[in-house]
Write a protein that holds these residues in place. Structure first.
Motif, PDB file in Angstrom:
ATOM      1  N   ASP A 154       9.367   5.663   3.881  1.00 40.36           N
ATOM      2  CA  ASP A 154      10.177   6.511   3.898  1.00 40.36           C
ATOM      3  C   ASP A 154      11.142   6.176   5.562  1.00 40.36           C
ATOM      4  O   ASP A 154      12.545   6.749   5.356  1.00 40.36           O
ATOM      5  N   ARG A 155      10.366   6.348   6.642  1.00 41.89           N
ATOM      6  CA  ARG A 155      11.630   6.202   7.797  1.00 41.89           C
ATOM      7  C   ARG A 155      12.651   5.058   7.680  1.00 41.89           C
ATOM      8  O   ARG A 155      13.257   4.909   7.989  1.00 41.89           O
ATOM      9  N   ALA A 156      11.359   3.620   7.527  1.00 46.15           N
ATOM     10  CA  ALA A 156      12.409   2.482   7.103  1.00 46.15           C
ATOM     11  C   ALA A 156      14.267   2.847   6.075  1.00 46.15           C
ATOM     12  O   ALA A 156      14.969   2.405   6.778  1.00 46.15           O
ATOM     13  N   HIS A 157      13.357   4.176   5.695  1.00 46.45           N
ATOM     14  CA  HIS A 157      14.629   4.186   3.695  1.00 46.45           C
ATOM     15  C   HIS A 157      15.636   5.026   4.500  1.00 46.45           C
ATOM     16  O   HIS A 157      16.777   4.707   4.981  1.00 46.45           O
TER      17      HIS A 157
ATOM     18  N   GLY B   8       0.988  -1.202  -0.272  1.00 42.79           N
ATOM     19  CA  GLY B   8      -0.055  -0.071   0.221  1.00 42.79           C
ATOM     20  C   GLY B   8       0.844   1.235  -0.235  1.00 42.79           C
ATOM     21  O   GLY B   8       1.702   1.207   0.303  1.00 42.79           O
ATOM     22  N   ALA B   9       0.532   2.069  -0.901  1.00 36.61           N
ATOM     23  CA  ALA B   9       1.281   3.291  -1.420  1.00 36.61           C
ATOM     24  C   ALA B   9       0.480   4.097  -1.103  1.00 36.61           C
ATOM     25  O   ALA B   9       0.376   5.774  -1.652  1.00 36.61           O
ATOM     26  N   GLY B  10      -0.648   4.679   0.147  1.00 37.07           N
ATOM     27  CA  GLY B  10      -1.443   5.504   0.185  1.00 37.07           C
ATOM     28  C   GLY B  10      -0.130   6.224   1.709  1.00 37.07           C
ATOM     29  O   GLY B  10       0.820   6.268   1.881  1.00 37.07           O
ATOM     30  N   PRO B  11      -0.631   7.728   1.886  1.00 34.30           N
ATOM     31  CA  PRO B  11       0.160   7.805   2.923  1.00 34.30           C
ATOM     32  C   PRO B  11       0.507   6.836   4.180  1.00 34.30           C
ATOM     33  O   PRO B  11       1.866   7.650   5.186  1.00 34.30           O
ATOM     34  N   VAL B  12       0.039   6.240   4.813  1.00 33.32           N
ATOM     35  CA  VAL B  12       0.266   4.992   6.017  1.00 33.32           C
ATOM     36  C   VAL B  12       1.891   4.639   5.064  1.00 33.32           C
ATOM     37  O   VAL B  12       2.411   4.470   5.803  1.00 33.32           O
TER      38      VAL B  12
ATOM     39  N   GLY C  80      -0.645   7.029  -2.952  1.00 29.87           N
ATOM     40  CA  GLY C  80      -1.361   8.255  -2.891  1.00 29.87           C
ATOM     41  C   GLY C  80      -2.182   7.557  -1.654  1.00 29.87           C
ATOM     42  O   GLY C  80      -3.072   8.521  -0.859  1.00 29.87           O
ATOM     43  N   GLY C  81      -2.979   6.805  -2.185  1.00 32.06           N
ATOM     44  CA  GLY C  81      -4.246   5.794  -1.649  1.00 32.06           C
ATOM     45  C   GLY C  81      -5.535   6.705  -1.417  1.00 32.06           C
ATOM     46  O   GLY C  81      -5.995   7.340  -1.745  1.00 32.06           O
TER      47      GLY C  81
ATOM     48  N   GLN D  48       3.225  10.758  -7.143  1.00 30.70           N
ATOM     49  CA  GLN D  48       3.432  10.857  -5.948  1.00 30.70           C
ATOM     50  C   GLN D  48       4.613   8.859  -5.785  1.00 30.70           C
ATOM     51  O   GLN D  48       5.126   8.934  -5.278  1.00 30.70           O
ATOM     52  N   VAL D  49       4.356   9.188  -7.088  1.00 32.53           N
ATOM     53  CA  VAL D  49       4.999   7.891  -7.663  1.00 32.53           C
ATOM     54  C   VAL D  49       6.767   8.515  -7.600  1.00 32.53           C
ATOM     55  O   VAL D  49       7.917   7.724  -7.633  1.00 32.53           O
ATOM     56  N   ASP D  50       6.199   9.547  -8.179  1.00 32.36           N
ATOM     57  CA  ASP D  50       8.158  10.738  -8.905  1.00 32.36           C
ATOM     58  C   ASP D  50       8.628  10.542  -7.040  1.00 32.36           C
ATOM     59  O   ASP D  50       9.442  10.746  -6.469  1.00 32.36           O
ATOM     60  N   TRP D  51       7.794  10.977  -6.343  1.00 32.37           N
ATOM     61  CA  TRP D  51       8.116  10.642  -4.788  1.00 32.37           C
ATOM     62  C   TRP D  51       8.371   9.967  -4.654  1.00 32.37           C
ATOM     63  O   TRP D  51       9.397  10.296  -3.226  1.00 32.37           O
TER      64      TRP D  51
END
Length: 473
Positions: free
Chosen positions: A19-22, A9-13, A37-38, A96-99
């Motif tokens: 991002d945090r894991a990376h 899932g690529a929503g906000p969650v 973006g979800g 969103q994919v670019d982000w």
């Protein structure tokens, strides 16, 4: 392909935990079967608020003498819809994919299913498959979808859910909204403001049943005064729509029928966990996933399987899901660094705010905002409480905000611990008050310290001083 973390899932969650894991040095793959973006970005929080803001802006202007005279026409609905379309990028997720990719994450388009522990099979739209292996963790961030009741004629009626209610660009002449929670009340507010004749059907005794009773009462009064037909204690028994292009007829529990052009069901949510391979690891497809305070799925897979956001049913709100993502990100970072994962209530590895201090704003006219426990919930939980109510209209900032301002504030105090258990505000412009209340509840700030948090004059926030004065007597 092997990654440290695989996110469903690529929503906000999902984006936040990835991002945090990376950022902690872990390799991450994010899998999305719809739009990156979800739900929140395209059919939830963002488009609904984009529809509501023009409605509320006009209502605010009409509440101030001198400004109301300048509001001489109706909303420009094509402009409202165009503005909404801009906020949802016209349902194009390229940005969103670019982000995601610019932040060093691998984006995989397709339907992800577990295939045993730490193994994920992704099926693309063209039928091709990709196998992903997770060294450390799989995070389920698949969200939820609208629950549509199994009523006679429901398929024939082709009802709206939150998705159609937020992406439609045609105003129905007559709209029935079924459900008195935030989605139902907000969408009733938006579509009435856009020109629909709205009938709000409420099965229970009032609106916004999870908030303090006065919240639903004040909102119902205002909606009714604005011309909405609010019916309490009424449910839908069956629906008919023999002509696909014609009206819908609702058979109601009070024996009456209601004919409308469209009907929106806002009657709850179900988790998107029915087709993600839970059966391959001994879990039941379609269930909410029970988790620990670190969002680890309880059971034999607790060491690698996490569920965040709506999927775990702790608090079905985007901001709470993102909070859980920060918690899980901290857990994964600690593990990667070989550090112990603490589990005390104040630990950055433990989610407690999503059960003790959950804030929510309902963007109606008036707005309703609350955090923590209601008076009834606090009493049921066994707290020795005192409830303090203040007329918001008596606060100078509120009187300046709108002529004839109507609103109410309540704080629920734990008398044994001298701290706040819950706070509720109802009135125009109160959405921005809720963060201060959330800090007070989440941080368990003693009331004696709150006396030294001086509110600016003349703002609506001065209600804090009035509440403390009333408590002190």
């Amino acid at each position: 392909m092997t990654y440290d973390v695989v996110v469903f899932g690529a929503g906000p969650v999902g984006e936040n935990v990835a991002d945090r894991a990376h950022a902690a040095g872990l390799s991450v793959a994010v899998v999305e079967r719809e739009l990156a973006g979800g739900e929140c970005s395209y059919w939830g929080c963002i488009p609904s608020k984009a529809l509501l803001r023009p409605v509320l802006a006009v209502a605010d202007a009409r509440a101030v003498d001198g400004a109301r005279q300048a509001v001489t026409g109706r909303l420009d609905t094509p402009a409202v819809f165009a503005r909404r379309d801009g906020f949802v990028s016209n349902w194009d997720d390229a940005g969103q994919v670019d982000w995601i990719e610019k932040h060093g994450l691998d984006f995989v388009r397709g339907h992800a299913r577990l295939d045993g522990p730490r193994r994920v099979v992704v099926e693309a739209a063209d039928g091709g498959t990709t196998v992903l292996l997770a060294r450390h963790a799989v995070a389920i961030c698949t969200g939820s979808r609208a629950a549509v009741p199994a009523l006679p004629g429901i398929e024939e009626a082709r009802p709206w859910t939150n998705r159609r209610a937020t992406d439609s660009s045609a105003v129905p002449g007559r709209l029935a909204v079924v459900g008195a929670g935030p989605v139902g009340v907000e969408m009733a507010t938006a579509w009435q403001g856009l020109g629909a004749a709205v009938t709000l059907l409420v099965r229970g005794k009032g609106l916004l049943p999870r908030m303090e009773p006065f919240a639903g009462e004040l909102v119902a009064d205002r909606l009714g005064a604005a011309g909405m037909d609010v019916r309490l204690g009424v449910s839908v028994r069956a629906l008919r729509r023999p002509d696909p292009a014609g009206p819908v007829t609702l058979s109601l529990s009070d024996g009456r029928e209601l004919e409308v052009d469209e009907v929106l069901f806002a009657t709850g949510r179900v988790p998107n966990t029915d087709d993600i391979g839970l059966d391959t690891i001994g879990l039941t497809p379609g269930d909410w996933l029970e988790v620990t305070d670190s969002c680890q799925v309880r059971g034999p897979h607790e060491d690698w399987l996490f569920a965040l956001g709506d999927a775990n049913h702790r608090a079905l709100l985007t901001h709470q899901g993102k909070y859980q993502a920060r918690i899980v990100g901290n857990v994964l970072a600690a593990r990667a660094a070989g550090q112990p994962v603490r589990s005390d209530p104040w630990s950055p590895h433990t989610a407690t705010a999503d059960t003790r201090a959950v804030p929510q704003v309902v963007f109606t006219d008036p707005e309703a905002a609350g955090v923590g426990l209601t008076a009834e919930q606090a009493e049921r939980a066994g707290h020795r409480t005192r409830v303090v109510d203040i007329d918001l209209g008596a606060v100078a900032g509120a009187a300046l905000y709108a002529d004839g301002y109507r609103g109410q504030a309540r704080m629920v105090v734990d008398q044994d611990e001298n701290r706040l258990l819950g706070v509720t505000f109802v009135g125009p412009g109160v959405a921005e008050l809720i963060t201060s209340a959330t800090i007070a509840v989440a941080a368990e700030v003693p009331l004696d310290r709150l006396w030294h948090a001086v509110p600016c004059f003349p703002t609506i926030s001065e209600v804090w001083l009035r509440l403390l004065e009333a408590y002190r007597g």
